[in-house]
Design a protein around this motif. Structure first.
Motif, PDB file in Angstrom:
ATOM      1  N   GLN A 233     -58.515 -19.623   3.237  1.00 55.18           N
ATOM      2  CA  GLN A 233     -57.238 -19.067   2.063  1.00 55.18           C
ATOM      3  C   GLN A 233     -57.399 -17.915   2.759  1.00 55.18           C
ATOM      4  O   GLN A 233     -58.167 -17.267   2.301  1.00 55.18           O
ATOM      5  CB  GLN A 233     -58.057 -18.839   0.482  1.00 55.18           C
ATOM      6  CG  GLN A 233     -57.668 -20.246  -0.338  1.00 55.18           C
ATOM      7  CD  GLN A 233     -56.481 -20.430  -0.727  1.00 55.18           C
ATOM      8  OE1 GLN A 233     -55.582 -20.241  -0.775  1.00 55.18           O
ATOM      9  NE2 GLN A 233     -56.268 -22.152  -0.412  1.00 55.18           N
ATOM     10  N   TYR A 276     -53.594 -15.051  -1.708  1.00 56.43           N
ATOM     11  CA  TYR A 276     -53.237 -15.039  -3.057  1.00 56.43           C
ATOM     12  C   TYR A 276     -53.120 -13.452  -2.719  1.00 56.43           C
ATOM     13  O   TYR A 276     -53.347 -12.606  -1.191  1.00 56.43           O
ATOM     14  CB  TYR A 276     -55.033 -14.854  -3.460  1.00 56.43           C
ATOM     15  CG  TYR A 276     -55.717 -16.381  -4.012  1.00 56.43           C
ATOM     16  CD1 TYR A 276     -55.674 -16.599  -5.349  1.00 56.43           C
ATOM     17  CD2 TYR A 276     -55.612 -16.817  -3.108  1.00 56.43           C
ATOM     18  CE1 TYR A 276     -56.097 -17.460  -5.902  1.00 56.43           C
ATOM     19  CE2 TYR A 276     -56.115 -18.098  -3.934  1.00 56.43           C
ATOM     20  CZ  TYR A 276     -56.289 -18.272  -5.486  1.00 56.43           C
ATOM     21  OH  TYR A 276     -57.092 -19.789  -5.620  1.00 56.43           O
ATOM     22  N   ARG A 299     -51.881 -16.837  -8.883  1.00 52.27           N
ATOM     23  CA  ARG A 299     -52.210 -16.764  -7.590  1.00 52.27           C
ATOM     24  C   ARG A 299     -52.238 -15.127  -7.524  1.00 52.27           C
ATOM     25  O   ARG A 299     -52.111 -14.693  -5.932  1.00 52.27           O
ATOM     26  CB  ARG A 299     -51.375 -17.070  -6.308  1.00 52.27           C
ATOM     27  CG  ARG A 299     -51.255 -18.188  -5.838  1.00 52.27           C
ATOM     28  CD  ARG A 299     -52.327 -18.840  -4.590  1.00 52.27           C
ATOM     29  NE  ARG A 299     -52.983 -20.437  -4.809  1.00 52.27           N
ATOM     30  CZ  ARG A 299     -53.434 -20.660  -3.443  1.00 52.27           C
ATOM     31  NH1 ARG A 299     -54.229 -20.148  -2.659  1.00 52.27           N
ATOM     32  NH2 ARG A 299     -53.853 -21.817  -3.866  1.00 52.27           N
TER      33      ARG A 299
END
Length: 345
Positions: A233, A276, A299
């Protein structure tokens, strides 16, 4: 949508109206070494720098008062830019990252209920970067690394981006530790600024930061990194460094003219599944709406970009956004708690 949805807030609401449970995740500090704190000086007007310098160096007084005034319960603190990424001597980068992380951990320990930390990592030495990330997460309790764009390795003109194969073990480490990586902007290298010549106002947060960082993120997508490490991520500030607003066109042309691109999914897929974005330095409600429409409310995470931006402006702007409370709560704290596993927040 409510009538006031697209208003850009400037007036501060009464203190009693603040939502006081925000978690802010792009909040910078600096050490008092003149060669590092002064790397931020060019991003402030001359008359604003003395105050900004004081704010960068402070963690226990000014910052906490501003957090209280902005309704921020917890800040995730990171080193100013570019600092470690600009130390092209490997040993200097490794030493500085370790010492800076120890200093930040010491400061966090004074207010563990208000502060968390991002690790500085010496990407000039990928093995050392992996080891430092492990140490910071496992021993110091940091929540992941924040990397200030490309790293200069060996000399100032040697620029290396995070999609290069030498860095894939670092991404494997981040996936194994289950921590996100914040990709923070820096200006393009001095030898790669021809398009900005004669137009210095385009550098920095005005434009070059987003152009540089958005392109860096696209390199990650196109390298196959997220096919190899699908649970990685990446966090982008400033509501996505322009990517949510152009990703369809990027994919549209890659379908027609892939130019050798070979990845398993569209770039929109990677944006939706591996990224994100935060509200840092982009306090504009229509832009927030666009990011939510493209990526989904799960997000988006609140941030301010302090002290490069006014923390109170960020907090009060967000408190005037007219969404449903469930969505607002996700952005101001819920998504951060889930991503960083802040069970005690």
């Amino acid at each position: 949508m409510a009538a006031g949805l697209f208003a850009t807030a400037h007036a501060h609401p009464p203190a009693e109206d603040l939502m006081r449970d925000k978690i802010a995740i792009e909040e910078h500090f600096a050490t008092d070494d003149p060669d590092t704190v002064c790397q931020s000086e060019e991003y402030f007007a001359t008359d604003k720098w003395p105050e900004a310098r004081q704010e960068l160096l402070d963690l226990n007084d000014i910052r906490l008062k501003k957090m209280d005034a902005s309704g921020i319960e917890r800040s995730i603190i990171s080193l100013n830019a570019p600092v470690v990424q600009s130390f092209y001597d490997r040993d200097q980068a490794v030493d500085w990252a370790r010492r800076t992380n120890d200093l930040l951990a010491e400061q966090i320990s004074k207010h563990p209920d208000r502060f968390s930390g991002f690790a500085a990592v010496p990407m000039q030495d990928p093995d050392a970067a992996c080891a430092e990330l492990e140490r910071c997460v496992n021993d110091l309790g940091f929540l992941g690394p924040l990397i200030n764009g490309f790293s200069q390795v060996g000399d100032k003109d040697s620029v290396h981006y995070l999609d290069e194969k030498q860095y894939w073990p670092f991404w494997e480490t981040a996936q194994r530790l289950d921590v996100p990586v914040y990709l923070h902007p820096r200006d393009p290298a001095e030898g790669q600024r021809q398009i900005y010549e004669g137009h210095p106002w385009l550098l920095g947060a005005c434009w070059a930061f987003s152009h540089e960082t958005g392109t860096h993120a696209l390199r990650l997508m196109g390298s196959g990194l997220f096919d190899a490490y699908p649970r990685v991520q990446v966090i982008l500030g400033h509501l996505g460094e322009l990517l949510p607003y152009n990703i369809w066109r990027t994919d549209h042309w890659l379908r027609k003219l892939p130019r050798g691109l070979s990845v398993q999914h569209t770039f929109a897929h990677y944006l939706h599944e591996n990224f994100y974005v935060t509200t840092s330095g982009n306090f504009r409600t229509p832009t927030l709406v666009d990011a939510i429409v493209e990526m989904g409310v799960d997000r988006i995470i609140f941030a301010t970009d302090y002290p490069m931006e006014d923390m109170e402006e960020a907090g009060h702007w967000f408190d005037q956004v007219e969404f449903g409370e469930a969505d607002l709560r996700k952005i101001r704290r819920g998504n951060a708690i889930r991503l960083f596993k802040l069970d005690n927040a």
